[in-house]
Motif scaffolding. Structure first.
Motif, PDB file in Angstrom:
ATOM      1  N   VAL A 141       0.865  -1.170   0.000  1.00  0.00           N
ATOM      2  CA  VAL A 141       0.000   0.000   0.000  1.00  0.00           C
ATOM      3  C   VAL A 141       0.907   1.227   0.000  1.00  0.00           C
ATOM      4  O   VAL A 141       1.745   1.385   0.885  1.00  0.00           O
ATOM      5  CB  VAL A 141      -0.925   0.022   1.227  1.00  0.00           C
ATOM      6  CG1 VAL A 141      -1.719   1.323   1.286  1.00  0.00           C
ATOM      7  CG2 VAL A 141      -1.873  -1.169   1.201  1.00  0.00           C
ATOM      8  N   ALA A 142       0.764   2.076  -1.007  1.00  0.00           N
ATOM      9  CA  ALA A 142       1.543   3.309  -1.085  1.00  0.00           C
ATOM     10  C   ALA A 142       0.770   4.432  -0.414  1.00  0.00           C
ATOM     11  O   ALA A 142      -0.445   4.545  -0.578  1.00  0.00           O
ATOM     12  CB  ALA A 142       1.833   3.660  -2.534  1.00  0.00           C
TER      13      ALA A 142
ATOM     14  N   ALA B 144      -3.060   0.393   9.715  1.00  0.00           N
ATOM     15  CA  ALA B 144      -4.023  -0.562   9.170  1.00  0.00           C
ATOM     16  C   ALA B 144      -3.357  -1.506   8.179  1.00  0.00           C
ATOM     17  O   ALA B 144      -3.641  -2.716   8.157  1.00  0.00           O
ATOM     18  CB  ALA B 144      -5.170   0.187   8.492  1.00  0.00           C
ATOM     19  N   THR B 145      -2.464  -0.977   7.355  1.00  0.00           N
ATOM     20  CA  THR B 145      -1.736  -1.818   6.406  1.00  0.00           C
ATOM     21  C   THR B 145      -0.905  -2.859   7.141  1.00  0.00           C
ATOM     22  O   THR B 145      -0.886  -4.045   6.772  1.00  0.00           O
ATOM     23  CB  THR B 145      -0.833  -0.945   5.520  1.00  0.00           C
ATOM     24  OG1 THR B 145      -1.639  -0.002   4.799  1.00  0.00           O
ATOM     25  CG2 THR B 145      -0.050  -1.780   4.534  1.00  0.00           C
ATOM     26  N   ALA B 146      -0.218  -2.418   8.197  1.00  0.00           N
ATOM     27  CA  ALA B 146       0.596  -3.356   8.974  1.00  0.00           C
ATOM     28  C   ALA B 146      -0.270  -4.426   9.633  1.00  0.00           C
ATOM     29  O   ALA B 146       0.165  -5.579   9.775  1.00  0.00           O
ATOM     30  CB  ALA B 146       1.396  -2.592  10.027  1.00  0.00           C
ATOM     31  N   ARG B 147      -1.496  -4.081  10.038  1.00  0.00           N
ATOM     32  CA  ARG B 147      -2.367  -5.059  10.689  1.00  0.00           C
ATOM     33  C   ARG B 147      -2.792  -6.166   9.731  1.00  0.00           C
ATOM     34  O   ARG B 147      -3.228  -7.237  10.172  1.00  0.00           O
ATOM     35  CB  ARG B 147      -3.595  -4.358  11.278  1.00  0.00           C
ATOM     36  CG  ARG B 147      -3.249  -3.417  12.415  1.00  0.00           C
ATOM     37  CD  ARG B 147      -4.468  -2.859  13.124  1.00  0.00           C
ATOM     38  NE  ARG B 147      -5.096  -3.862  13.982  1.00  0.00           N
ATOM     39  CZ  ARG B 147      -5.798  -3.578  15.071  1.00  0.00           C
ATOM     40  NH1 ARG B 147      -5.962  -2.324  15.448  1.00  0.00           N
ATOM     41  NH2 ARG B 147      -6.347  -4.533  15.794  1.00  0.00           N
TER      42      ARG B 147
ATOM     43  N   SER C  68      -0.713  -2.108  -4.852  1.00  0.00           N
ATOM     44  CA  SER C  68      -2.084  -2.493  -5.196  1.00  0.00           C
ATOM     45  C   SER C  68      -3.101  -1.459  -4.735  1.00  0.00           C
ATOM     46  O   SER C  68      -4.261  -1.480  -5.150  1.00  0.00           O
ATOM     47  CB  SER C  68      -2.416  -3.860  -4.579  1.00  0.00           C
ATOM     48  OG  SER C  68      -2.280  -3.814  -3.171  1.00  0.00           O
ATOM     49  N   LEU C  69      -2.673  -0.545  -3.854  1.00  0.00           N
ATOM     50  CA  LEU C  69      -3.555   0.491  -3.338  1.00  0.00           C
ATOM     51  C   LEU C  69      -2.729   1.740  -3.067  1.00  0.00           C
ATOM     52  O   LEU C  69      -1.592   1.642  -2.595  1.00  0.00           O
ATOM     53  CB  LEU C  69      -4.228   0.018  -2.037  1.00  0.00           C
ATOM     54  CG  LEU C  69      -5.200   0.990  -1.353  1.00  0.00           C
ATOM     55  CD1 LEU C  69      -6.456   1.176  -2.194  1.00  0.00           C
ATOM     56  CD2 LEU C  69      -5.579   0.472   0.039  1.00  0.00           C
ATOM     57  N   VAL C  70      -3.297   2.910  -3.385  1.00  0.00           N
ATOM     58  CA  VAL C  70      -2.646   4.182  -3.098  1.00  0.00           C
ATOM     59  C   VAL C  70      -3.571   4.994  -2.198  1.00  0.00           C
ATOM     60  O   VAL C  70      -4.719   5.252  -2.545  1.00  0.00           O
ATOM     61  CB  VAL C  70      -2.353   4.987  -4.378  1.00  0.00           C
ATOM     62  CG1 VAL C  70      -1.648   6.292  -4.020  1.00  0.00           C
ATOM     63  CG2 VAL C  70      -1.502   4.181  -5.340  1.00  0.00           C
TER      64      VAL C  70
END
Length: 550
Positions: free
Chosen positions: A111-112, A127-130, A157-159
């Motif tokens: 996730v960028a 949230a990305t780390a979770r 895959s997500l920005v």
């Protein structure tokens, strides 16, 4: 059985190993106790902390889960939208992780995040780390071409981006879905707030592995590269910095440095260890910084050098209109701290300034305390506990004290390599910083300059940074940059780019004469160009490649 020198070396190695295994952890524990991190807690909170540690270790999710258990109602983040408690951030990031999962983000994805300093960046990273996904923190100063290149390299895959940066995503890969983190008006795109509101309550499934944090290099000499940052492997990493910087548990900490940069990220991570209230502003403003210190009774500030310079440039009446008596620590890093700025800041604000020398790749190298900066404003200080620093010549041999050498360092937070597979040079277990330094008789480290910026003019080795500091100390100079340019006669010569202070009358001869009085003749810049401002990136570093000799 060994005897003689071989036995001595064996015993020495064993003794050093014992120090690493016993003394350093004990010192880390004492440092954390003194900072108030290690202290008694309720049994329920202790169980939550131990359970969180077993799975998350010292990652961003662990920091907020611990905060929710130990001090749930304490403000965790304060920004333009108001305040969020530790319990609220823990719940919101669980919901956001579920929202990301609903958009197809899985463990191992990237996730960028392209955001300014506000809750959205923090919550997106947590949230990305979770989910066990990787977080790539993008520099807000990148061009659309650079953003597209970084997103392709990271296979995002997500920005997650602030609405103001949407134009930078027009050429981004189509596979990367978009979420808006901050908008100043209505938007038809999905926002973080909508994902949080729509997602079910309750923690998302725990991933089997931790995601990485990827920070971009400064890009001052070319296209930024992704650097894989390690998660702290234990409390010895924060204890190392706390051994030189007296931060305290539970006190408000203002991070003015960009969170996408290694230094701003360090402020976030240390703030979590300390259970601090993180004060954020989307854009830096010198007067607003002083107002926030006064309004939130800020204890510590993480900043980059140009920010301190802008504070010093404020009119006297504005600086003294705000009560900053709560301020104990101003920790500065991210680029070279000019000696005149270091001296002037301490004259005006007292003994609060700490200069941290490091880089994206090696984290920290050394820290200069207020007393050390008062004695030697140019100094980079001394290594924290558990950090080894050596100065080596081009053949990897130690250089004598007082002589310049390439700086190599070892600590517990060396980066894990660039995302394109490249790595930094390593000698004797130590990593190159890319800088040249000198060990002073006092034992303090002085950074002479970048090893790729040294020029040879008429057979003499010259480092531009020393000349920059001298010019910056000239009355009437706001800031200066010096670099080498080709010269038909001498091979190379120095060119100085100078920004005058408001109302100052200064010419090239005055600049040359000031340098001639203080440095050797081969350090005097032949070219002196006056500019309205120096080109800088989003972290305040001067973009020397953008300077010309018109």
């Amino acid at each position: 059985m060994m005897s003689g020198r071989g036995a001595d070396r064996s015993w020495s190695a064993a003794a050093l190993g014992l120090v690493d295994r016993v003394a350093l952890p004990l010192h880390a524990g004492y440092t954390l106790w003194r900072a108030g991190v290690l202290r008694p807690m309720r049994p329920t909170a202790l169980r939550a902390v131990l359970a969180g540690w077993r799975h998350w270790q010292l990652t961003l999710p662990f920091g907020y889960l611990v905060g929710a258990a130990r001090h749930p109602d304490r403000p965790a983040i304060v920004d333009e939208l108001g305040s969020l408690s530790y319990a609220q951030v823990a719940e919101r990031t669980a919901r956001l992780a579920a929202g990301f999962a609903g958009m197809g983000v899985r463990a191992g994805d990237t996730v960028a995040v392209l955001c300014r300093n506000h809750r959205g960046l923090v919550e997106a990273a947590v949230a990305t780390a979770r989910l066990g996904a990787h977080t790539a923190l993008l520099n807000t100063g990148l061009s659309a071409t650079q953003v597209a290149a970084v997103l392709r390299e990271q296979d995002a895959s997500l920005v997650v981006a602030d609405a103001e940066f949407r134009p930078l995503l027009r050429t981004a890969p189509r596979k990367a879905r978009r979420v808006i983190a901050w908008q100043d008006g209505p938007t038809r795109s999905t926002t973080l707030a909508e994902l949080i509101a729509a997602a079910p309550a309750g923690p998302p499934p725990r991933p089997d592995r931790h995601g990485r944090l990827v920070v971009l290099t400064s890009g001052t000499t070319g296209t930024p590269k992704g650097a894989r940052r390690p998660h702290p492997r234990g409390l010895s990493a924060p204890a190392a910095l706390l051994s030189r910087i007296p931060l305290r548990h539970g006190r408000p900490l203002l991070v003015a440095a960009p969170l996408f940069h290694t230094w701003g990220l360090a402020g976030l991570q240390l703030g979590l260890v300390l259970g601090a209230t993180l004060v954020l502003r989307r854009r830096f403003d010198a007067e607003r910084l002083l107002a926030d210190i006064a309004g939130h009774r800020v204890d510590s500030v993480f900043a980059v050098p140009v920010m301190l310079q802008r504070v010093l440039e404020l009119p006297h009446e504005i600086r003294h209109a705000h009560d900053v008596s709560s301020l104990r620590v101003v920790a500065c890093s991210g680029s070279a701290l000019p000696a005149p700025v270091a001296a002037d800041f301490q004259r005006r604000f007292g003994p609060v300034l700490y200069n941290v020398y490091g880089s994206t790749e090696v984290s920290w190298v050394s820290v200069a305390t207020p007393a050390e900066l008062r004695a030697a404003p140019h100094t980079a200080g001394r290594p924290p506990v558990g950090t080894r620093v050596r100065l080596l010549d081009e053949h990897g041999r130690p250089v004598p004290a007082g002589q310049p050498g390439r700086i190599f360092v070892a600590n517990s937070m060396l980066f894990e390599g660039y995302t394109d597979g490249a790595a930094k040079e390593v000698r004797q277990g130590l990593m190159a910083t890319g800088d040249v330094g000198r060990l002073e008789p006092s034992g303090l480290l002085a950074v002479v300059g970048r090893d790729d910026e040294m020029i040879i003019s008429g057979g003499e080795n010259v480092y531009p940074r020393e000349v920059e500091d001298v010019i910056a100390g000239l009355p009437g100079v706001r800031e200066a940059a010096v670099l080498g340019v080709p010269d038909e006669r001498y091979g190379q010569r120095l060119a100085a780019y100078v920004v005058r202070a408001d109302g100052a009358e200064l010419d090239a001869d005055a600049v040359r004469g000031h340098v001639r009085e203080r440095l050797a003749r081969f350090c005097v810049p032949r070219d002196v160009v006056f500019l309205d401002a120096l080109p800088r990136n989003a972290t305040g570093k001067v973009l020397k490649r953008a300077l010309g000799t018109d």
